[in-house]
Design an enzyme around this catalytic site. Structure first.
Site, PDB file in Angstrom:
ATOM      1  N   ASP A  12       9.846  35.152   7.439  1.00 50.80           N
ATOM      2  CA  ASP A  12       9.553  34.146   6.854  1.00 50.80           C
ATOM      3  C   ASP A  12       8.091  34.573   6.563  1.00 50.80           C
ATOM      4  O   ASP A  12       7.531  35.118   7.104  1.00 50.80           O
ATOM      5  CB  ASP A  12      10.495  33.229   7.968  1.00 50.80           C
ATOM      6  N   ASP A  14       6.395  30.880   5.869  1.00 53.81           N
ATOM      7  CA  ASP A  14       5.895  29.866   6.435  1.00 53.81           C
ATOM      8  C   ASP A  14       5.801  29.536   8.124  1.00 53.81           C
ATOM      9  O   ASP A  14       7.145  29.288   8.252  1.00 53.81           O
ATOM     10  CB  ASP A  14       6.482  28.833   5.572  1.00 53.81           C
TER      11      ASP A  14
END
Length: 235
Positions: A12, A14
């Site tokens: 991922d 963020d």
């Protein structure tokens, strides 16, 4: 549990590659306040952490009966990007982990709920863009964003990897659910500045990811071939 050798690590963005979530939650809380919605950062994290813009907008519509229009999204995006350019920092150790994955012959990519321009801005602002280009996948590439598995399955297919041999590195409950639904192993990264939210900790514990760690280089303990996935959830 016995595991296959890892073919692909899916990061991922963020809260995993860049320490963006505290900034993003502050900007979101301020933007929602303009719409008359009063929630704090913990409430915003519980509702929206790891979700796509479309998913966030639908959640706001259902809970608060407020429509999120394009003007709102544009203003929020401009405020967020301005702060990213000034404040955003990388998660320590990402560059060293990527170098180690390359040495072991393990592929890697990023798959994020954010729009591609935001992913690229975040990575460029923190000096990480060259490490992930061109293997960047956005929720805008699939019909359903996290917590649906679509994005992770799309990334695995594009990278030529079997989902069962993929490891997802996620910080959000929505992302963990998506990885589990995709049939992938998932490690919860808890080294971001936002992970002290009480609702976040409770949601994470309930989902039981395969492992949990808060120093990025600890990831290398979990991807070095076949064997057992050590649970680091109490570390």
């Amino acid at each position: 549990m016995a595991i296959k050798p890892t073919q692909l690590v899916i990061f991922d963005c963020d809260g995993v590659l860049v320490d963006s979530e505290p900034i993003a939650l502050e900007v979101l809380v301020e933007a929602l306040a303009v719409k008359g919605i009063a929630i704090d950062a913990d409430g915003a994290a519980e509702r929206f952490l790891g979700r796509s813009i479309a998913s966030m907008a639908e959640a706001v519509r259902q809970e608060f009966q407020v429509e999120i229009d394009q003007v709102f999204l544009t203003h929020m995006r401009e405020a967020l990007y301005a702060r990213f350019r000034q404040e955003l920092q990388p998660i320590a150790g990402v560059d060293r982990v990527v170098a180690a994955l390359k040495e072991q012959g393990i592929s890697w990519c990023v798959a994020s709920s954010s729009q591609r321009e935001r992913i690229e801005l975040s990575l460029a602002a923190t000096g990480l863009l060259d490490l992930f280009t061109p293997s960047i996948f956005s929720a805008t590439m699939v019909e359903h964003g996290k917590p649906a598995p679509d994005l992770f399955l799309h990334a695995a297919a594009a990278m030529g990897a079997d989902p069962s041999a993929c490891m997802v590195i996620e910080d959000s409950p929505a992302g963990i659910v998506a990885a589990q639904a995709a049939g992938m192993r998932v490690c919860a990264f808890t080294g971001g500045s936002h992970t002290n939210h009480a609702s976040y900790q409770a949601a994470l514990a309930a989902l039981k990811p395969d492992a949990r760690f808060d120093a990025m280089e600890d990831l290398l303990h979990f991807v070095g071939g076949a064997g057992r996935l050590e649970d680091n959830s109490d570390a």
